[in-house]
Enzyme design. Structure first.
Site, PDB file in Angstrom:
ATOM      1  CG  ASP A  56      -2.103   0.997   1.209  1.00  0.00           C
ATOM      2  OD1 ASP A  56      -1.510   2.241   0.835  1.00  0.00           O
ATOM      3  OD2 ASP A  56      -3.184   0.718   1.795  1.00  0.00           O
ATOM      4  CE1 TYR A 145      -9.609   9.071  -8.847  1.00  0.00           C
ATOM      5  CE2 TYR A 145     -10.685  10.493 -10.139  1.00  0.00           C
ATOM      6  CZ  TYR A 145      -9.820   9.650  -9.995  1.00  0.00           C
ATOM      7  OH  TYR A 145      -8.980   9.556 -11.082  1.00  0.00           O
ATOM      8  CE  LYS A 149      -6.128  10.738  -8.882  1.00  0.00           C
ATOM      9  NZ  LYS A 149      -5.049   9.863  -9.001  1.00  0.00           N
ATOM     10  CE1 TYR A 159       6.234  17.066  -0.558  1.00  0.00           C
ATOM     11  CE2 TYR A 159       8.443  16.151  -1.101  1.00  0.00           C
ATOM     12  CZ  TYR A 159       7.316  16.190  -0.295  1.00  0.00           C
ATOM     13  OH  TYR A 159       7.351  15.575   0.703  1.00  0.00           O
TER      14      TYR A 159
END
Ligand code: UDP
Length: 310
Positions: A56, A145, A149, A159
């Protein structure tokens, strides 16, 4: 050539992506927890260049050796799946993106996020360019969902900006092809399965909602081009050929030589009324154009499902 880590490797898109990366000469480490993916999708990849890890991706990721690319494709992807697995969907989009970005940072690798046209929600602008911010209901059933996202995109950009990392974001529109799960609830396997069994085709609502369907190898080509490009902001990949779900039902009936009738069922909550990418950016920045016509791609997909329906 490099070494790539693909999460969701045993899924529909992930497995086709592994095929392409291997064909380009890369080494691939595939990760999947097999919640919606299937080992049968990667059974054919028998090569010393492919390693599979059952894990996972919301747990800490440890990969031995160098990594050049991390491609995060793990997530339930059909509305039926993510409604059945709402917490896992939120976790893999949010925590899984954090883990894969962390892995990429540790390895000095380029990260590519599988994002979605769902970031546009039920769009008020048509077609949707990448500059559109979307119209998403955060607390509706699809929010698990869509918001995961959207968070993943924000995390990816953070990042890039804060850690100066190489990141790429693909916004994937409706995609179809072999290796979709017959029971995943999406319109393509549903309609084809029903047509091949001679069962009624279940059109939700009046079928006036639209979608644009892209064949999986075309999508993967766009993703590969994006991975190798210098484009650091999101890029839509999808076809501009838009049709209503009712037209789509009639097309499936014709292409599968089916005698199925059409029946109408309730429209799911927050079902987007229209969806079509503005794919100018993919064309101009990546030199990408879809190659497979809808009827040809559907014929190949119908052939794949014929074996499954037997
Ligand atoms: N749909 C339908 N019948 C089905 C399954 C889906 O009419 O048996 C419709 C659904 O309501 C949506 C469209 O087809 O408008 C595409 O649905 P899908 O689940 O494939 O993905 P979405 O594009 O909504 O994410």
């Amino acid at each position: 050539m490099g070494r790539a880590v693909v999460t969701g490797a045993a899924g529909f898109l992930g497995s086709h992506l592994c095929d392409r990366l291997l064909a380009e000469g890369h080494e691939v480490v595939g990760i999947d927890n097999l919640v919606t993916g299937s080992i049968s999708n990667i059974d054919h990849i028998r090569s010393e260049k492919f390693t599979f890890i059952k894990q996972d991706v919301t747990d800490y990721l440890f990969i031995r050796g160098g990594v050049d690319f991390v491609l995060h494709f793990a997530s339930p992807a059909s509305p039926v799946d993510y409604l059945a697995l709402p917490i896992q969907t939120l976790k893999v989009g949010a925590l899984g993106s954090h883990k894969t970005l962390g892995l990429a940072r540790e390895k000095g690798a380029r990260h590519l996020l599988a994002s979605t046209s769902e970031v546009y929600g039920d769009p008020e602008i048509h077609p949707q360019p990448e500059t559109y911010w979307g119209n998403v209901n955060p607390i509706g059933p699809r929010g698990v969902y869509d918001e995961a996202k959207r968070f993943a995109e924000a995390m990816s950009m953070a990042y890039q900006r804060y850690h100066k990392m190489e990141t790429r974001i693909v916004r994937i529109f409706n995609t179809y092809g072999p290796r979709m799960r017959l029971e995943d609830g999406r319109v393509v396997p549903n309609f084809i399965g029903q047509a091949l069994r001679g069962e009624p085709i279940t059109v939700y609502g009046e079928g006036s909602q639209t979608r644009s369907f892209c064949f999986v190898t075309d999508l993967v080509d766009g993703i590969y081009r994006l991975l190798m490009s210098k484009e650091t902001e999101p890029v839509n990949i999808g076809t501009e050929f838009e049709l209503s779900i009712l037209e789509f039902a009639r097309l499936i009936i014709r292409l599968s030589d089916s005698s199925s009738e059409i029946v109408y069922k309730e429209l799911p909550v927050d079902d987007p009324k229209t969806r079509r990418p503005d794919n100018t950016k993919a064309k101009t920045k990546l030199g990408w154009e879809p190659q497979v016509e809808l009827e040809e791609g559907l014929a190949r997909t119908i052939n794949f499902f014929r074996e499954k329906v037997k």
